[in-house]
Design a protein around this motif. Sequence first.
Motif, PDB file in Angstrom:
ATOM      1  N   ILE A   3     -13.932   3.669 -10.138  1.00  0.00           N
ATOM      2  CA  ILE A   3     -13.292   4.164  -8.923  1.00  0.00           C
ATOM      3  C   ILE A   3     -12.798   5.564  -9.217  1.00  0.00           C
ATOM      4  CG2 ILE A   3     -11.304   3.926  -7.399  1.00  0.00           C
ATOM      5  CD1 ILE A   3     -13.338   1.798  -6.826  1.00  0.00           C
ATOM      6  N   LYS A  41      -4.571   3.447 -13.296  1.00  0.00           N
ATOM      7  CA  LYS A  41      -5.360   2.219 -13.308  1.00  0.00           C
ATOM      8  C   LYS A  41      -5.117   1.370 -12.069  1.00  0.00           C
ATOM      9  CE  LYS A  41      -5.667   2.018 -18.299  1.00  0.00           C
ATOM     10  NZ  LYS A  41      -5.338   1.271 -19.521  1.00  0.00           N
ATOM     11  N   ALA A  42      -4.195   1.804 -11.257  1.00  0.00           N
ATOM     12  CA  ALA A  42      -3.874   1.084 -10.028  1.00  0.00           C
ATOM     13  C   ALA A  42      -3.116   2.034  -9.118  1.00  0.00           C
ATOM     14  CB  ALA A  42      -3.026  -0.149 -10.330  1.00  0.00           C
ATOM     15  N   ILE A  43      -2.945   1.609  -7.888  1.00  0.00           N
ATOM     16  CA  ILE A  43      -2.133   2.421  -6.981  1.00  0.00           C
ATOM     17  C   ILE A  43      -1.390   1.502  -6.025  1.00  0.00           C
ATOM     18  CG2 ILE A  43      -3.974   2.737  -5.265  1.00  0.00           C
ATOM     19  CD1 ILE A  43      -2.848   5.620  -4.873  1.00  0.00           C
ATOM     20  N   ARG A  44      -0.151   1.856  -5.782  1.00  0.00           N
ATOM     21  CA  ARG A  44       0.622   1.090  -4.802  1.00  0.00           C
ATOM     22  C   ARG A  44       0.217   1.566  -3.417  1.00  0.00           C
ATOM     23  NH1 ARG A  44       6.599   1.056  -7.592  1.00  0.00           N
ATOM     24  NH2 ARG A  44       5.899   0.035  -9.492  1.00  0.00           N
ATOM     25  N   PHE A  65     -16.107   4.696  -4.846  1.00  0.00           N
ATOM     26  CA  PHE A  65     -16.724   3.805  -5.821  1.00  0.00           C
ATOM     27  C   PHE A  65     -18.030   4.421  -6.273  1.00  0.00           C
ATOM     28  CE2 PHE A  65     -19.823   0.195  -6.344  1.00  0.00           C
ATOM     29  CZ  PHE A  65     -19.403  -0.178  -7.601  1.00  0.00           C
TER      30      PHE A  65
ATOM     31  N   LEU B  35      -4.566 -10.749  -1.252  1.00  0.00           N
ATOM     32  CA  LEU B  35      -5.151  -9.440  -0.982  1.00  0.00           C
ATOM     33  C   LEU B  35      -5.747  -9.400   0.424  1.00  0.00           C
ATOM     34  CD1 LEU B  35      -5.397  -6.925  -2.712  1.00  0.00           C
ATOM     35  CD2 LEU B  35      -7.601  -7.750  -3.515  1.00  0.00           C
ATOM     36  N   ALA B  42      -0.161  -3.492  -3.946  1.00  0.00           N
ATOM     37  CA  ALA B  42      -0.887  -2.539  -4.781  1.00  0.00           C
ATOM     38  C   ALA B  42      -2.212  -3.168  -5.152  1.00  0.00           C
ATOM     39  CB  ALA B  42      -0.093  -2.206  -6.034  1.00  0.00           C
ATOM     40  N   ILE B  43      -3.070  -2.376  -5.720  1.00  0.00           N
ATOM     41  CA  ILE B  43      -4.342  -2.927  -6.200  1.00  0.00           C
ATOM     42  C   ILE B  43      -4.774  -2.174  -7.436  1.00  0.00           C
ATOM     43  CG2 ILE B  43      -5.789  -1.417  -4.771  1.00  0.00           C
ATOM     44  CD1 ILE B  43      -7.697  -3.862  -4.439  1.00  0.00           C
ATOM     45  N   ARG B  44      -5.297  -2.923  -8.383  1.00  0.00           N
ATOM     46  CA  ARG B  44      -5.837  -2.290  -9.582  1.00  0.00           C
ATOM     47  C   ARG B  44      -7.232  -1.778  -9.261  1.00  0.00           C
ATOM     48  NH1 ARG B  44      -4.002  -6.589 -14.225  1.00  0.00           N
ATOM     49  NH2 ARG B  44      -1.792  -6.361 -13.827  1.00  0.00           N
ATOM     50  N   PHE B  45      -7.533  -0.638  -9.847  1.00  0.00           N
ATOM     51  CA  PHE B  45      -8.853  -0.060  -9.604  1.00  0.00           C
ATOM     52  C   PHE B  45      -9.946  -0.983 -10.132  1.00  0.00           C
ATOM     53  CE2 PHE B  45      -6.731   4.342  -9.579  1.00  0.00           C
ATOM     54  CZ  PHE B  45      -6.477   4.229  -8.227  1.00  0.00           C
ATOM     55  N   LEU B  48     -10.537  -3.342  -7.287  1.00  0.00           N
ATOM     56  CA  LEU B  48     -11.208  -2.646  -6.190  1.00  0.00           C
ATOM     57  C   LEU B  48     -12.662  -2.374  -6.539  1.00  0.00           C
ATOM     58  CD1 LEU B  48     -11.008  -1.263  -3.425  1.00  0.00           C
ATOM     59  CD2 LEU B  48     -10.141   0.778  -4.588  1.00  0.00           C
ATOM     60  N   MET B  49     -12.870  -2.001  -7.787  1.00  0.00           N
ATOM     61  CA  MET B  49     -14.225  -1.735  -8.269  1.00  0.00           C
ATOM     62  C   MET B  49     -15.094  -2.988  -8.180  1.00  0.00           C
ATOM     63  SD  MET B  49     -15.185  -0.101 -11.952  1.00  0.00           S
ATOM     64  CE  MET B  49     -14.677  -1.559 -12.872  1.00  0.00           C
ATOM     65  N   CYS B  52     -15.944  -3.682  -4.541  1.00  0.00           N
ATOM     66  CA  CYS B  52     -16.965  -2.762  -4.034  1.00  0.00           C
ATOM     67  C   CYS B  52     -18.336  -3.091  -4.609  1.00  0.00           C
ATOM     68  CB  CYS B  52     -16.586  -1.321  -4.371  1.00  0.00           C
ATOM     69  SG  CYS B  52     -15.192  -0.689  -3.424  1.00  0.00           S
ATOM     70  N   ASP B  53     -18.341  -3.496  -5.856  1.00  0.00           N
ATOM     71  CA  ASP B  53     -19.592  -3.842  -6.514  1.00  0.00           C
ATOM     72  C   ASP B  53     -20.226  -5.067  -5.860  1.00  0.00           C
ATOM     73  OD1 ASP B  53     -21.642  -3.800  -8.431  1.00  0.00           O
ATOM     74  OD2 ASP B  53     -20.542  -5.174  -9.738  1.00  0.00           O
ATOM     75  N   GLN B  58     -17.878   0.684  -0.076  1.00  0.00           N
ATOM     76  CA  GLN B  58     -16.976   1.711  -0.577  1.00  0.00           C
ATOM     77  C   GLN B  58     -15.521   1.306  -0.316  1.00  0.00           C
ATOM     78  OE1 GLN B  58     -17.427   4.741  -2.256  1.00  0.00           O
ATOM     79  NE2 GLN B  58     -19.501   3.973  -2.598  1.00  0.00           N
ATOM     80  N   PRO B  59     -14.599   1.870  -1.077  1.00  0.00           N
ATOM     81  CA  PRO B  59     -13.173   1.591  -0.847  1.00  0.00           C
ATOM     82  C   PRO B  59     -12.775   1.806   0.615  1.00  0.00           C
ATOM     83  CG  PRO B  59     -13.416   2.808  -2.873  1.00  0.00           C
ATOM     84  CD  PRO B  59     -14.792   2.725  -2.269  1.00  0.00           C
ATOM     85  N   LEU B  63     -10.242  -0.484   2.765  1.00  0.00           N
ATOM     86  CA  LEU B  63      -8.879  -0.003   2.948  1.00  0.00           C
ATOM     87  C   LEU B  63      -8.798   0.945   4.135  1.00  0.00           C
ATOM     88  CD1 LEU B  63      -8.021   0.797  -0.778  1.00  0.00           C
ATOM     89  CD2 LEU B  63      -7.446  -1.269   0.515  1.00  0.00           C
TER      90      LEU B  63
END
Lengths: 77, 77
Positions: A3, A41-44, A65, B35, B42-45, B48-49, B52-53, B58-59, B63
């Motif tokens: 990402i 590694k993450a975002i709020r 992505f 989720l 929040a979400i960890r990349f 999310l990755m 998306c995979d 795409q993100p 979102l």
Amino acid sequence: MEILVNLDVMMAKRKISAGELAERIGITPANLSILKNNKAKAIRFSTLMALCDVLACQPGDLLEFRADTPKEEEYHG
Amino acid sequence: MEILVNLDVMMAKRKISAGELAERIGITPANLSILKNNKAKAIRFSTLMALCDVLACQPGDLLEFRADTPKEEEYHG
DNA sequence: ATATATTTATCGAAAAACAATAAGAAATTC
DNA sequence: GAATTTCTTATTGTTTTTCGATAAATATAT
């Protein structure tokens, strides 16, 4: 497969500096830098929301992505 | 002003169940549900990755930044 | 060179993901 | 409409990670 945070692109479009953006979204310049340079590694969602608000954009403008960074071998080998 | 997770839309498009998606991205159905129903903050990349995979998207498909839920008063007041 | 802006690093604290699990609710199937 | 599967909600504990605060290093102007 990763990402990426394309904050720099949107900042360029909006002609806003890292310092000003940090102040407007309410996080420290140090932490914004981490986000901007793909070290997070993450975002709020609260942070993402503030970014979208100030930059007047969508999450999709900031997050991408990327399935694959092609390897050298695939070009040369 | 909020970030919404439109997982349900993409799942419908891909005809995939919550259970199968949870298994394929490697988190518990319970956490995927959080989720999916906008209970996460929040979400960890990495997550999310994986989404998306597996969903081949795409993100930005998952979102959304919604500036405002219009209030009743603005319609009637 | 000097001033300004950004990045990197470290420390600590607070927040939140996530696993594991169980129990409740809601669909679905028969 | 009962049984079954699926999904949601809740709880507890662990681990990860954000984020503030700060300082130092680096880069970028001026």
